[in-house]
Write an enzyme that holds these catalytic residues in place. Sequence first.
Site, PDB file in Angstrom:
ATOM      1  N   LYS A   1      21.013   6.118 -29.982  1.00  0.00           N
ATOM      2  CA  LYS A   1      21.713   6.093 -28.687  1.00  0.00           C
ATOM      3  C   LYS A   1      21.744   4.676 -28.116  1.00  0.00           C
ATOM      4  CE  LYS A   1      20.496  10.888 -27.903  1.00  0.00           C
ATOM      5  NZ  LYS A   1      20.024  12.002 -27.105  1.00  0.00           N
TER       6      LYS A   1
ATOM      7  N   ASP B   1      23.478  14.254 -20.134  1.00  0.00           N
ATOM      8  CA  ASP B   1      23.583  15.295 -21.167  1.00  0.00           C
ATOM      9  C   ASP B   1      24.425  16.501 -20.727  1.00  0.00           C
ATOM     10  OD1 ASP B   1      22.330  14.919 -23.638  1.00  0.00           O
ATOM     11  OD2 ASP B   1      20.336  15.296 -22.811  1.00  0.00           O
TER      12      ASP B   1
ATOM     13  N   GLN C   1      14.908  13.393 -23.984  1.00  0.00           N
ATOM     14  CA  GLN C   1      15.111  13.807 -25.373  1.00  0.00           C
ATOM     15  C   GLN C   1      14.395  15.125 -25.650  1.00  0.00           C
ATOM     16  OE1 GLN C   1      17.194  12.240 -27.478  1.00  0.00           O
ATOM     17  NE2 GLN C   1      16.827  13.851 -28.973  1.00  0.00           N
TER      18      GLN C   1
HETATM   19  N1  LIG Z   1      18.453  15.584 -24.579  1.00  0.00           N
HETATM   20  C1  LIG Z   1      18.983  15.965 -25.761  1.00  0.00           C
HETATM   21  N2  LIG Z   1      18.176  16.299 -26.768  1.00  0.00           N
HETATM   22  C2  LIG Z   1      18.737  16.685 -27.954  1.00  0.00           C
HETATM   23  C3  LIG Z   1      20.151  16.703 -28.128  1.00  0.00           C
HETATM   24  C4  LIG Z   1      20.953  16.346 -27.029  1.00  0.00           C
HETATM   25  O1  LIG Z   1      22.214  16.361 -27.107  1.00  0.00           O
HETATM   26  N3  LIG Z   1      20.345  15.970 -25.866  1.00  0.00           N
HETATM   27  N4  LIG Z   1      20.708  17.011 -29.368  1.00  0.00           N
HETATM   28  C5  LIG Z   1      19.842  16.999 -30.544  1.00  0.00           C
HETATM   29  C6  LIG Z   1      19.555  15.650 -31.099  1.00  0.00           C
HETATM   30  N5  LIG Z   1      20.608  14.641 -30.904  1.00  0.00           N
HETATM   31  C7  LIG Z   1      20.707  14.005 -29.735  1.00  0.00           C
HETATM   32  O2  LIG Z   1      19.816  13.888 -28.962  1.00  0.00           O
HETATM   33  C8  LIG Z   1      21.387  14.183 -32.000  1.00  0.00           C
HETATM   34  C9  LIG Z   1      21.227  14.690 -33.255  1.00  0.00           C
HETATM   35  C10 LIG Z   1      21.939  14.137 -34.328  1.00  0.00           C
HETATM   36  C11 LIG Z   1      22.785  13.072 -34.139  1.00  0.00           C
HETATM   37  C12 LIG Z   1      23.481  12.400 -35.240  1.00  0.00           C
HETATM   38  O3  LIG Z   1      24.251  11.477 -35.017  1.00  0.00           O
HETATM   39  N6  LIG Z   1      23.231  12.772 -36.462  1.00  0.00           N
HETATM   40  C13 LIG Z   1      23.765  12.070 -37.596  1.00  0.00           C
HETATM   41  C14 LIG Z   1      22.708  11.969 -38.670  1.00  0.00           C
HETATM   42  C15 LIG Z   1      21.533  11.204 -38.166  1.00  0.00           C
HETATM   43  C16 LIG Z   1      20.460  10.983 -39.212  1.00  0.00           C
HETATM   44  O4  LIG Z   1      20.804  10.644 -40.332  1.00  0.00           O
HETATM   45  O5  LIG Z   1      19.274  11.096 -38.844  1.00  0.00           O
HETATM   46  C17 LIG Z   1      24.972  12.795 -38.128  1.00  0.00           C
HETATM   47  O6  LIG Z   1      25.111  14.005 -37.853  1.00  0.00           O
HETATM   48  O7  LIG Z   1      25.762  12.137 -38.788  1.00  0.00           O
HETATM   49  C18 LIG Z   1      22.959  12.592 -32.879  1.00  0.00           C
HETATM   50  C19 LIG Z   1      22.258  13.132 -31.820  1.00  0.00           C
HETATM   51  C20 LIG Z   1      18.488  17.611 -30.169  1.00  0.00           C
HETATM   52  N7  LIG Z   1      17.953  17.028 -28.983  1.00  0.00           N
END
Ligand SMILES: Nc1nc2c(c(=O)[nH]1)N[C@@H](CN(C=O)c1ccc(C(=O)N[C@@H](CCC(=O)O)C(=O)O)cc1)CN2
Length: 286
Positions: free
Chosen positions: A53, A120, A97
Site C-alpha cells: 500500500k 477502507d 489492517q
Molecule cells: N483493512 C483491510 N484489511 C484487509 C483487506 C482490506 O481490504 N482492508 N483485504 C485483505 C488484504 N489486502 C489488503 O489489505 C490485500 C490482499 C491482497 C492484495 C494483492 O494485491 N495481492 C496480490 C498478490 C500479493 C502477493 O503476492 O502477496 C495479487 O492479488 O496480485 C492486496 C491487498 C485482508 N485484509
Amino acid sequence: MTATILDGKATRDEIFIDLKARVDALKAKGITPGLGTVLVGDDPGSASYVRGKHADCAKVGINSLRRDLPADISQAELEAVIDELNANPECTGYIVQLPLPKHLDENAALERIDPDKDADGLHPVNLGRLVLGKEATLPCTPRGVVHLLRRYDVPIDGARVTVVGRGVTIGRPIGLLLTRRSENATVTLCHTGTKDLAAEVRRADIVVAAAGVAGLITADMVKPGAAVLDVGVSRTPDGLRGDVADDVREVAGFISPNPGGVGPLTRAFLLSNVVERAEQLAAESV
Ligand SMILES: Nc1nc2c(c(=O)[nH]1)N[C@@H](CN(C=O)c1ccc(C(=O)N[C@@H](CCC(=O)O)C(=O)O)cc1)CN2
Ligand SMILES: [Mg+2]
C-alpha cells in the site's frame, strides 16, 4: 474455450495514471493526500500488504503515515493510535489492517475510525450508507470487482452472481454494490452452511470466489462462458493459492487470475478513496 484474462495489474496501472494527475492537481492547490496504516503484529502476509500500500502511495504521490504496533498491544493502546490518526490533519484517510490478533476487538477498532477517514469503506456508517443508497466511501475489493467486470465489458445488468464467502472485506459488501440499480445484478451469497455449493456456482453468470479455500471452485462447477473472479487467498506449502482451480480457465469465458487479478485493484481503490476524500476537502475549503 480459453478464458479472457481480467488483468488486474494493467487495469491498476490505468487507474494510477488518473490518480497521479488528480494528486498533482491537489498539490497545486497546496493539499497533499495522506494514507495512514495501522498494522498490529508481525504476520508476514499483513506486513507485505501494508508495504504494498505504501509503495503504491509513492507511485501516485500520496504521503504515507505508518503505525506499526507490537502483537501484544492492548485494545486501549490500539484505540489511542486510532484517535491520533482521527485528529491528525496530515492523515486524509487510513486503514486498520485485518485481521487483528485474536485478543483485540476488530469491530470496536473499526467503529472507532472517523467515518470520514475510513479509507477502507468498512466503518458501520459507510456500510450503512451503502445499504441506504446514500453517498458513502465504498469498500475497496468490491469496487475492484465491479471495475474489472466493467473494464472488460462483462455484462452485469440482469446477471446471476454467486458470491462464495461472507467475510467483511468482500463477501458481505459485494452484493450491496452489485444489486444497486446502476449494476442491477441478482446476487446469491454462499458460505459454509450452503447445502449444494456446486449447484449455486453452476447457475452463475459471474462467480466471485472469496472463501479462502485453495482450489475450492473446480471446472465442473462452472457454467461454460461464465466470468470467474478469484479473490480468496490461502498460504499453502506450495505458495499463495487462489480459490479457483487452474482448469477453470478452460471452461470460463473470463477469469481474474490470483495473483494479478482483483488484489492490485483493492490497493488501487484504497488510494482512490483517499484521493476522493482529499478532493472533497479541497472543494469544501473554497
Ligand atoms: N483493512 C483491510 N484489511 C484487509 C483487506 C482490506 O481490504 N482492508 N483485504 C485483505 C488484504 N489486502 C489488503 O489489505 C490485500 C490482499 C491482497 C492484495 C494483492 O494485491 N495481492 C496480490 C498478490 C500479493 C502477493 O503476492 O502477496 C495479487 O492479488 O496480485 C492486496 C491487498 C485482508 N485484509
Ligand atoms: Mg478478535
